[in-house]
Motif scaffolding. Structure first.
Motif, PDB file in Angstrom:
ATOM      1  N   LEU A   4       3.198  10.794   0.754  1.00 35.54           N
ATOM      2  CA  LEU A   4       3.325   9.344   0.820  1.00 35.54           C
ATOM      3  C   LEU A   4       3.895   8.785  -0.475  1.00 35.54           C
ATOM      4  O   LEU A   4       3.639   9.319  -1.557  1.00 35.54           O
ATOM      5  N   SER A   5       4.604   7.691  -0.350  1.00 36.39           N
ATOM      6  CA  SER A   5       5.100   6.963  -1.506  1.00 36.39           C
ATOM      7  C   SER A   5       4.042   5.923  -1.882  1.00 36.39           C
ATOM      8  O   SER A   5       3.815   4.961  -1.143  1.00 36.39           O
ATOM      9  N   VAL A   6       3.390   6.130  -3.020  1.00 34.62           N
ATOM     10  CA  VAL A   6       2.315   5.250  -3.478  1.00 34.62           C
ATOM     11  C   VAL A   6       2.847   4.447  -4.659  1.00 34.62           C
ATOM     12  O   VAL A   6       3.133   5.023  -5.720  1.00 34.62           O
ATOM     13  N   ASP A   7       3.007   3.160  -4.477  1.00 38.52           N
ATOM     14  CA  ASP A   7       3.622   2.292  -5.481  1.00 38.52           C
ATOM     15  C   ASP A   7       2.967   2.455  -6.859  1.00 38.52           C
ATOM     16  O   ASP A   7       1.772   2.220  -7.008  1.00 38.52           O
ATOM     17  N   ALA A  37      -2.734   0.527  -3.661  1.00 35.80           N
ATOM     18  CA  ALA A  37      -1.412   1.115  -3.420  1.00 35.80           C
ATOM     19  C   ALA A  37      -1.515   2.290  -2.449  1.00 35.80           C
ATOM     20  O   ALA A  37      -0.666   2.452  -1.562  1.00 35.80           O
ATOM     21  N   LEU A  38      -2.563   3.095  -2.584  1.00 37.53           N
ATOM     22  CA  LEU A  38      -2.768   4.218  -1.669  1.00 37.53           C
ATOM     23  C   LEU A  38      -3.100   3.711  -0.268  1.00 37.53           C
ATOM     24  O   LEU A  38      -2.558   4.218   0.725  1.00 37.53           O
ATOM     25  N   GLN A  39      -3.969   2.710  -0.165  1.00 35.43           N
ATOM     26  CA  GLN A  39      -4.294   2.160   1.157  1.00 35.43           C
ATOM     27  C   GLN A  39      -3.037   1.607   1.825  1.00 35.43           C
ATOM     28  O   GLN A  39      -2.833   1.810   3.023  1.00 35.43           O
ATOM     29  N   ALA A  40      -2.187   0.931   1.076  1.00 34.92           N
ATOM     30  CA  ALA A  40      -0.940   0.392   1.638  1.00 34.92           C
ATOM     31  C   ALA A  40      -0.042   1.522   2.136  1.00 34.92           C
ATOM     32  O   ALA A  40       0.574   1.421   3.201  1.00 34.92           O
TER      33      ALA A  40
END
Length: 139
Positions: free
Chosen positions: A99-102, A10-13
């Motif tokens: 950042l928005s992290v899912d 999720a962070l990489q995305a």
């Protein structure tokens, strides 16, 4: 699924989304951006690749994780100028980014170090940047 399994991707995305939408970086690595999870076999230079990624539990926080990741920039420009320009754009896009992290909250995202060197082929400049992020699961 546990945070250790979901948070790194999720962070990489989220990092990918930020970098792929950054105008300054896009002027350097193209549109669509030459930003890859794995280096292409026949690359167009310059390009950026996600490299080493390490995730560890954050001491004292049940749901906290520390992520250390590297981004690598490859350039065939004669000299370090293009590599440093790409790295500057990456720094500007990610340092302290919100950042928005899912499924997770991003607590911090900080630059740790960079290095620029000529690869053994004698023609490819390699820029390495390391960042550290802290995430925690959303309740």
């Amino acid at each position: 699924m546990s945070a250790v399994a979901t948070a790194p991707w999720a962070l990489q995305a989220a990092v990918y989304d930020r970098l792929s939408q950054d105008v300054d970086l896009g002027q350097l690595i193209g549109a669509p951006p030459r930003l890859f999870d794995v280096a292409p076999t026949k690359p167009v230079y310059p390009f950026v690749v996600f490299a080493d990624w390490k995730t560890t539990p954050l001491v004292g926080a049940d749901d906290g994780l520390a992520h250390e990741f590297r981004l690598r920039c490859y350039s065939r420009y004669e000299g370090r100028l293009e590599t440093r320009a790409v790295m500057t754009a990456i720094y500007d896009a990610l340092q302290d980014a919100n950042l928005s992290v899912d499924g997770h909250d991003l607590v911090s995202l900080r630059f740790i170090f960079s290095d620029v060197f000529l690869s053994p082929d004698g023609q490819t400049w390699n820029g390495v940047m390391r960042f550290r992020a802290v995430t925690c699961s959303r309740p």
